[in-house]
Design a protein around this motif. Structure first.
Motif, PDB file in Angstrom:
ATOM      1  N   GLY A  92      26.536 -21.370   3.590  1.00 25.88           N
ATOM      2  CA  GLY A  92      27.333 -22.361   4.292  1.00 25.88           C
ATOM      3  C   GLY A  92      28.639 -22.683   3.599  1.00 25.88           C
ATOM      4  O   GLY A  92      29.619 -23.028   4.254  1.00 25.88           O
ATOM      5  N   ASP A  93      28.655 -22.533   2.256  1.00 19.61           N
ATOM      6  CA  ASP A  93      29.853 -22.849   1.486  1.00 19.61           C
ATOM      7  C   ASP A  93      29.969 -21.828   0.360  1.00 19.61           C
ATOM      8  O   ASP A  93      29.114 -21.778  -0.536  1.00 19.61           O
ATOM      9  N   ILE A  94      31.026 -21.033   0.391  1.00 20.06           N
ATOM     10  CA  ILE A  94      31.190 -19.967  -0.590  1.00 20.06           C
ATOM     11  C   ILE A  94      31.342 -20.530  -2.000  1.00 20.06           C
ATOM     12  O   ILE A  94      30.694 -20.073  -2.955  1.00 20.06           O
ATOM     13  N   LYS A  95      32.179 -21.539  -2.171  1.00 19.31           N
ATOM     14  CA  LYS A  95      32.451 -22.077  -3.500  1.00 19.31           C
ATOM     15  C   LYS A  95      31.211 -22.721  -4.110  1.00 19.31           C
ATOM     16  O   LYS A  95      30.901 -22.533  -5.288  1.00 19.31           O
ATOM     17  N   LYS A  96      30.505 -23.493  -3.312  1.00 21.23           N
ATOM     18  CA  LYS A  96      29.288 -24.131  -3.816  1.00 21.23           C
ATOM     19  C   LYS A  96      28.239 -23.091  -4.180  1.00 21.23           C
ATOM     20  O   LYS A  96      27.570 -23.201  -5.228  1.00 21.23           O
ATOM     21  N   VAL A 101      25.209 -19.267  -7.960  1.00 19.80           N
ATOM     22  CA  VAL A 101      24.999 -17.874  -8.369  1.00 19.80           C
ATOM     23  C   VAL A 101      25.337 -17.685  -9.845  1.00 19.80           C
ATOM     24  O   VAL A 101      24.614 -17.004 -10.590  1.00 19.80           O
ATOM     25  N   ASN A 102      26.413 -18.282 -10.309  1.00 21.27           N
ATOM     26  CA  ASN A 102      26.796 -18.161 -11.720  1.00 21.27           C
ATOM     27  C   ASN A 102      25.723 -18.742 -12.635  1.00 21.27           C
ATOM     28  O   ASN A 102      25.464 -18.201 -13.721  1.00 21.27           O
ATOM     29  N   GLU A 103      25.086 -19.819 -12.211  1.00 22.84           N
ATOM     30  CA  GLU A 103      24.018 -20.409 -13.015  1.00 22.84           C
ATOM     31  C   GLU A 103      22.804 -19.486 -13.086  1.00 22.84           C
ATOM     32  O   GLU A 103      22.179 -19.322 -14.146  1.00 22.84           O
ATOM     33  N   ILE A 104      22.463 -18.846 -11.960  1.00 27.25           N
ATOM     34  CA  ILE A 104      21.344 -17.892 -11.945  1.00 27.25           C
ATOM     35  C   ILE A 104      21.655 -16.695 -12.832  1.00 27.25           C
ATOM     36  O   ILE A 104      20.790 -16.205 -13.577  1.00 27.25           O
ATOM     37  N   ALA A 110      22.559 -12.024 -17.407  1.00 29.57           N
ATOM     38  CA  ALA A 110      23.316 -10.995 -16.691  1.00 29.57           C
ATOM     39  C   ALA A 110      24.812 -11.296 -16.809  1.00 29.57           C
ATOM     40  O   ALA A 110      25.227 -12.300 -17.392  1.00 29.57           O
ATOM     41  N   TYR A 111      25.605 -10.399 -16.241  1.00 34.29           N
ATOM     42  CA  TYR A 111      27.051 -10.612 -16.230  1.00 34.29           C
ATOM     43  C   TYR A 111      27.644  -9.956 -14.989  1.00 34.29           C
ATOM     44  O   TYR A 111      27.036  -9.058 -14.385  1.00 34.29           O
ATOM     45  N   ILE A 112      28.828 -10.436 -14.605  1.00 28.71           N
ATOM     46  CA  ILE A 112      29.513  -9.925 -13.417  1.00 28.71           C
ATOM     47  C   ILE A 112      30.457  -8.800 -13.855  1.00 28.71           C
ATOM     48  O   ILE A 112      31.380  -9.028 -14.636  1.00 28.71           O
ATOM     49  N   GLN A 113      30.208  -7.619 -13.348  1.00 25.87           N
ATOM     50  CA  GLN A 113      31.057  -6.476 -13.691  1.00 25.87           C
ATOM     51  C   GLN A 113      32.311  -6.433 -12.826  1.00 25.87           C
ATOM     52  O   GLN A 113      33.389  -6.059 -13.293  1.00 25.87           O
ATOM     53  N   SER A 127      32.145 -10.496  -2.823  1.00 26.01           N
ATOM     54  CA  SER A 127      31.349  -9.358  -3.267  1.00 26.01           C
ATOM     55  C   SER A 127      31.284  -9.349  -4.788  1.00 26.01           C
ATOM     56  O   SER A 127      32.323  -9.413  -5.460  1.00 26.01           O
ATOM     57  N   LEU A 128      30.072  -9.256  -5.325  1.00 27.13           N
ATOM     58  CA  LEU A 128      29.846  -9.258  -6.771  1.00 27.13           C
ATOM     59  C   LEU A 128      29.024  -8.040  -7.161  1.00 27.13           C
ATOM     60  O   LEU A 128      28.031  -7.708  -6.488  1.00 27.13           O
TER      61      LEU A 128
END
Length: 297
Positions: A92-96, A101-104, A110-113, A127-128
């Motif tokens: 419902g809200d991309i920013k929220k 997602v960053n907390e998970i 893990a890390y975002i490539q 897209s991540l």
């Protein structure tokens, strides 16, 4: 007198026999020591080279050869499993949701490539590409599946690359053995031609070793860290029934859309200017030809 002489003779014979026996015993002991010194010690003897796994065979009761340790490439190398996943989640809200997602991701080490965001008139897309330790992959998938949003699609795959890894590792070990042999040959090369040929072989082997080591490092990286392609999707609904946009905004959008359609039509007509230019010329020439033909008649 005779008795005295016989007695002395007996004593001499006894002494001689004793001394001879002692000498024989000493000689026998010396031979035993020499024999022990000459015999190789079992501990000092070098052990025979071990046979390859595929060559270690014994005979069964029927006299048939069978492997003691079957030749399996997975005996010495643990399983190499590469896990990959794709998920698309409607939110419902991309920013929220991104904060969640960053907390998970942080909790699962893990890390975002790679991160890519697209904002269009129809939807928002985040897209991540996430790299996560192999042991935390399932926990990460479950965390995204529960509570983040509505899962639209999910695809999880596992690829066993143990055989490929083992083949590359064995070939790499053999190439290193050949490389050392070529280096020894290079030290003993007698002519320049031989040196150049050996150096060329060494160069080719070094290149092949670099490629093999790179492949093993790549496989280890993919095995140790699984990859998840996560897409967060938010649809922009513009219907009057569900949209919170007022009538005035929708009215202005309609005017804008009509004007854009008119401009597109005019631009399309302008693009046909060569045809509008040629048609009058063709009509003028056709009429002139017709009038000339009538005059002749």
């Amino acid at each position: 007198m005779k008795k005295i002489i016989l007695l002395l003779s007996g004593l001499i014979l006894i002494n001689c026999s004793k001394s001879g026996g002692e000498k024989q015993e000493v000689k026998a002991d010396l031979m035993e020591v020499l024999t022990e010194d000459r015999a190789p010690s079992p501990a000092a003897a070098p052990p025979p080279p071990p046979l390859p796994i595929s060559e270690k065979v014994v005979s069964d009761e029927n006299g048939t050869n069978k492997d003691v340790h079957p030749s399996k490439k997975t005996d010495t190398i643990s399983k190499k499993i590469i896990k990959n996943g794709d998920m698309k989640i409607q939110v419902g809200d991309i920013k929220k949701t991104q904060s969640q997602v960053n907390e998970i991701i942080r909790k699962n080490n893990a890390y975002i490539q790679k991160e890519e965001f697209q904002n269009t008139d129809m939807d928002d897309n985040l897209s991540l590409i996430i790299r996560v330790p192999h042991k935390n992959f399932d926990a990460l998938i479950n965390s995204f599946s529960n509570g983040v949003g509505t899962v639209l699609s999910k695809n999880i795959s596992s690829n066993d690359v143990t055989e490929e890894y083992t083949d590359v590792a064995i070939k790499l070990a053999n190439k290193k053995i050949y490389l050392e042999k070529y280096r020894d040959m290079l030290k003993k090369a007698a002519t320049t031609k031989d040196m150049l040929e050996i150096q060329e072989n060494i160069r080719e082997l070094e290149d092949e070793i670099d490629v093999a080591e790179g492949r093993l490092r790549f496989i280890d990286d993919r095995v140790n860290y699984s990859t998840l392609n996560l897409n967060l999707y938010k649809e922009k609904v513009r219907s009057s029934a569900t949209s919170k946009i007022g009538f005035g905004s929708r009215f202005m959008d309609s005017l804008t859309e009509g004007w854009n359609s008119f401009v597109s039509f005019m631009l399309g007509m302008v693009s046909l200017w060569p045809f509008f230019l040629l048609v009058p010329i063709i009509i003028f020439l056709w009429r002139k030809w017709r009038s000339g033909k009538k005059n002749k008649n």
